[in-house]
Design an enzyme around this catalytic site. Sequence first.
Site, PDB file in Angstrom:
ATOM      1  N   HIS A 390       0.848  -1.192   0.000  1.00  0.00           N
ATOM      2  CA  HIS A 390       0.000   0.000   0.000  1.00  0.00           C
ATOM      3  C   HIS A 390       0.880   1.238   0.000  1.00  0.00           C
ATOM      4  O   HIS A 390       1.941   1.237   0.619  1.00  0.00           O
ATOM      5  CB  HIS A 390      -0.909   0.019   1.236  1.00  0.00           C
ATOM      6  CG  HIS A 390      -2.042   0.972   1.101  1.00  0.00           C
ATOM      7  ND1 HIS A 390      -1.941   2.282   1.525  1.00  0.00           N
ATOM      8  CD2 HIS A 390      -3.265   0.834   0.562  1.00  0.00           C
ATOM      9  CE1 HIS A 390      -3.084   2.895   1.254  1.00  0.00           C
ATOM     10  NE2 HIS A 390      -3.900   2.051   0.667  1.00  0.00           N
ATOM     11  N   GLU A 443      -7.840  -5.084  -0.376  1.00  0.00           N
ATOM     12  CA  GLU A 443      -8.382  -5.845  -1.501  1.00  0.00           C
ATOM     13  C   GLU A 443      -8.297  -7.353  -1.288  1.00  0.00           C
ATOM     14  O   GLU A 443      -9.085  -8.101  -1.858  1.00  0.00           O
ATOM     15  CB  GLU A 443      -7.615  -5.478  -2.771  1.00  0.00           C
ATOM     16  CG  GLU A 443      -7.496  -3.998  -2.987  1.00  0.00           C
ATOM     17  CD  GLU A 443      -8.538  -3.456  -3.919  1.00  0.00           C
ATOM     18  OE1 GLU A 443      -8.980  -4.207  -4.781  1.00  0.00           O
ATOM     19  OE2 GLU A 443      -8.921  -2.290  -3.764  1.00  0.00           O
TER      20      GLU A 443
HETATM   21  C1  COA Z   1      -0.552  -0.586  -4.039  1.00  0.00           C
HETATM   22  C2  COA Z   1       0.808  -0.328  -4.692  1.00  0.00           C
HETATM   23  C3  COA Z   1       0.610   0.211  -6.092  1.00  0.00           C
HETATM   24  C4  COA Z   1       1.563   0.710  -3.850  1.00  0.00           C
HETATM   25  O1  COA Z   1       2.797   0.807  -4.410  1.00  0.00           O
HETATM   26  P1  COA Z   1       3.864   1.981  -4.203  1.00  0.00           P
HETATM   27  O2  COA Z   1       3.707   2.682  -2.933  1.00  0.00           O
HETATM   28  O3  COA Z   1       3.817   2.825  -5.419  1.00  0.00           O
HETATM   29  O4  COA Z   1       5.171   1.122  -4.100  1.00  0.00           O
HETATM   30  P2  COA Z   1       6.187   0.909  -5.268  1.00  0.00           P
HETATM   31  O5  COA Z   1       5.482   0.612  -6.535  1.00  0.00           O
HETATM   32  O6  COA Z   1       7.115   2.068  -5.218  1.00  0.00           O
HETATM   33  O7  COA Z   1       6.908  -0.417  -4.766  1.00  0.00           O
HETATM   34  C5  COA Z   1       7.953  -0.421  -3.829  1.00  0.00           C
HETATM   35  C6  COA Z   1       8.628  -1.779  -3.887  1.00  0.00           C
HETATM   36  O8  COA Z   1       7.788  -2.773  -3.321  1.00  0.00           O
HETATM   37  C7  COA Z   1       7.490  -3.763  -4.294  1.00  0.00           C
HETATM   38  N1  COA Z   1       6.065  -4.095  -4.170  1.00  0.00           N
HETATM   39  C8  COA Z   1       5.058  -3.276  -3.790  1.00  0.00           C
HETATM   40  N2  COA Z   1       3.899  -3.957  -3.784  1.00  0.00           N
HETATM   41  C9  COA Z   1       4.199  -5.218  -4.173  1.00  0.00           C
HETATM   42  C10 COA Z   1       3.424  -6.371  -4.371  1.00  0.00           C
HETATM   43  N3  COA Z   1       2.111  -6.357  -4.159  1.00  0.00           N
HETATM   44  N4  COA Z   1       4.024  -7.486  -4.791  1.00  0.00           N
HETATM   45  C11 COA Z   1       5.366  -7.517  -4.992  1.00  0.00           C
HETATM   46  N5  COA Z   1       6.167  -6.450  -4.829  1.00  0.00           N
HETATM   47  C12 COA Z   1       5.581  -5.309  -4.425  1.00  0.00           C
HETATM   48  C13 COA Z   1       7.787  -3.135  -5.644  1.00  0.00           C
HETATM   49  O9  COA Z   1       8.111  -4.090  -6.611  1.00  0.00           O
HETATM   50  C14 COA Z   1       8.964  -2.260  -5.303  1.00  0.00           C
HETATM   51  O10 COA Z   1      10.125  -3.082  -5.203  1.00  0.00           O
HETATM   52  P3  COA Z   1      11.470  -2.685  -5.943  1.00  0.00           P
HETATM   53  O11 COA Z   1      11.941  -1.431  -5.262  1.00  0.00           O
HETATM   54  O12 COA Z   1      12.347  -3.870  -5.717  1.00  0.00           O
HETATM   55  O13 COA Z   1      11.102  -2.442  -7.373  1.00  0.00           O
HETATM   56  C15 COA Z   1       1.625  -1.646  -4.740  1.00  0.00           C
HETATM   57  O14 COA Z   1       1.877  -2.128  -3.446  1.00  0.00           O
HETATM   58  C16 COA Z   1       0.979  -2.706  -5.621  1.00  0.00           C
HETATM   59  O15 COA Z   1       1.151  -2.695  -6.835  1.00  0.00           O
HETATM   60  N6  COA Z   1       0.203  -3.667  -4.996  1.00  0.00           N
HETATM   61  C17 COA Z   1      -0.486  -4.673  -5.750  1.00  0.00           C
HETATM   62  C18 COA Z   1      -1.794  -4.125  -6.294  1.00  0.00           C
HETATM   63  C19 COA Z   1      -2.838  -3.926  -5.214  1.00  0.00           C
HETATM   64  O16 COA Z   1      -2.990  -4.741  -4.327  1.00  0.00           O
HETATM   65  N7  COA Z   1      -3.565  -2.807  -5.324  1.00  0.00           N
HETATM   66  C20 COA Z   1      -4.603  -2.451  -4.401  1.00  0.00           C
HETATM   67  C21 COA Z   1      -4.186  -1.312  -3.538  1.00  0.00           C
HETATM   68  S1  COA Z   1      -5.341  -0.948  -2.245  1.00  0.00           S
END
Ligand code: COA
Length: 505
Positions: A390, A443
């Site tokens: 998140h 989710e």
């Molecule tokens: C929700 C989300 C977009 C937030 O992401 P964010 O704050 O932008 O974090 P980042 O995209 O910068 O990710 C940071 C790191 O954690 C990792 N990461 C974050 N969520 C992850 C996940 N669900 N699975 C695997 N790796 C994940 C990323 O790959 C990244 O690693 P890296 O630095 O080695 O590339 C992200 O956690 C995600 O894509 N989750 C899956 C989709 C989901 O469940 N969405 C519903 C949200 S309520």
Amino acid sequence: MTTVRDLMSTPPLVCGTDVSLADAALKMRDAESGSIIVVEDNKAIGILTERDLLHSAAARHNPSDERVGLWMTAHPDTLGPEEEVGAAWASLSSHHYRHLPVVDDGILVGVVSIRDLMAIASLRPADEAAHDVPRGLEGVVVSETTVGDVRGLEGFFHYRQYSAVELAERRSLEDVWFLLFNGALPDSEQSTRFNGEIAPQRVLPPGLLSLLPALASQGSPLDVLRTGVSLLGAELGFGATTDIDAPTLKRQATRLCAVVPTILTSAYRIRSGLEPLPPRDDLSSAANYLWMLTGEEPSVAHARALERYLMLTIDHGFNSSTFTARVITSTGADLAAAVCGAIGALSGPLHGGAPSRALDMLDAIGTPDRADAWIRDAIGRGERIMGFGHRVYKTDDPRSVFLRGVARSLGGPLVDFSCDVERTVVEALAELKPGHQLYANVEFFAGVVMDACGIPRQMFTPTFASSRVIGWATHVMEQAADNRLIRPTARYVGPPPPQPVPVAS
Ligand SMILES: CC(C)(COP(=O)(O)OP(=O)(O)OC[C@H]1O[C@@H](n2cnc3c(N)ncnc32)[C@H](O)[C@@H]1OP(=O)(O)O)[C@@H](O)C(=O)NCCC(=O)NCCS
């Protein structure tokens, strides 16, 4: 230039790996510190935080018997004392650390906390901060709101100062809707009046009703909602938010929020070859939703489980769809335009599109013994595990914790399986993505709860939209009441202009 040395706390609070968690916790309490650095030969080999203590307490370990070495985060990232505070701030804010050890020539000399850095960061000139916005606007305050707040590090969120989880435990969806729209919880008389006001407004207006079969044959229920809201705004004559007064906007918002579930469930039924069902005045919003979807009156347990999910997802800070709605409102566009944009933002898998994907993942894993290998393989391929991670929560998402309880109360094999998979994913992510604090988000268990209530997967994100629309509408009203056009700036990073324009050949 302010360096880390100027800011760090020294001497740092330290202990060895063999110290018990109980003794470490006492030291932290006495020093009023949220962490303790674990040292060996004056070298920082780990860090133990309040979060680690919480984890061990949750696992019911006796803190006097547990050693720090087992619970600490080993090999923590460190800062050098001569680093400029800006670099330290970047490191803290992008990795979500709360404390970082300061190491000089391999030897621990201090510790820097986010509090120390915040003190300096707030003294920076505003224009420097304005140009230093992180990608994805993470942590950037773009507005003020009285609707609610998400405290990511504490794992807490509220609607107008009431814990959203407590509201979901103790009140009805309609009461929370009233709270958001009116700023206070209703008394029983207001509650009855509000229920009576909403129920008849669930009916589709005739123009939209007549066009719905054509729309539903073309797209998913969320597509139909996006287009349907646009039609609704045109049919009911929603005006530019700059041209209408607050009571008119609130009336439009109430009508819109009341009718969204009907649009969604009708679209689903038409697409499934079934007749849409008219809403029933005698049912609560949640029970009526399940009725309009399935044609069966739901059990009290299922209606209440869904209602709790809906209450938990009404609002959640400046998430992407809410921000979108506010940006659109800031232009003076009407309520329908703002909600159409918000639906578009919600449809993406990184925002609202994850719960069905989380269940697809459970299907793909199949059995608990395959979970670990499946997850490692997926992460190895660079995939994201849906329903985990998140932007704001760097601890357990309170919505996921609450919904896990709701899922457990409904029971069933999918619930047990999903709890097993959750544990495995959290452990695998901690190992493979260290420092990112990835836990189940709303989710993951949302899908499990909705599935248990008999909601088909293709209706998971639409169901989320049916409650979030109340949050969007509240934000639209707040933005309209005190508006300034939201219009940020981008830094141009392409090749330098001006490039002579070639004459067309
Ligand atoms: C929700 C989300 C977009 C937030 O992401 P964010 O704050 O932008 O974090 P980042 O995209 O910068 O990710 C940071 C790191 O954690 C990792 N990461 C974050 N969520 C992850 C996940 N669900 N699975 C695997 N790796 C994940 C990323 O790959 C990244 O690693 P890296 O630095 O080695 O590339 C992200 O956690 C995600 O894509 N989750 C899956 C989709 C989901 O469940 N969405 C519903 C949200 S309520």
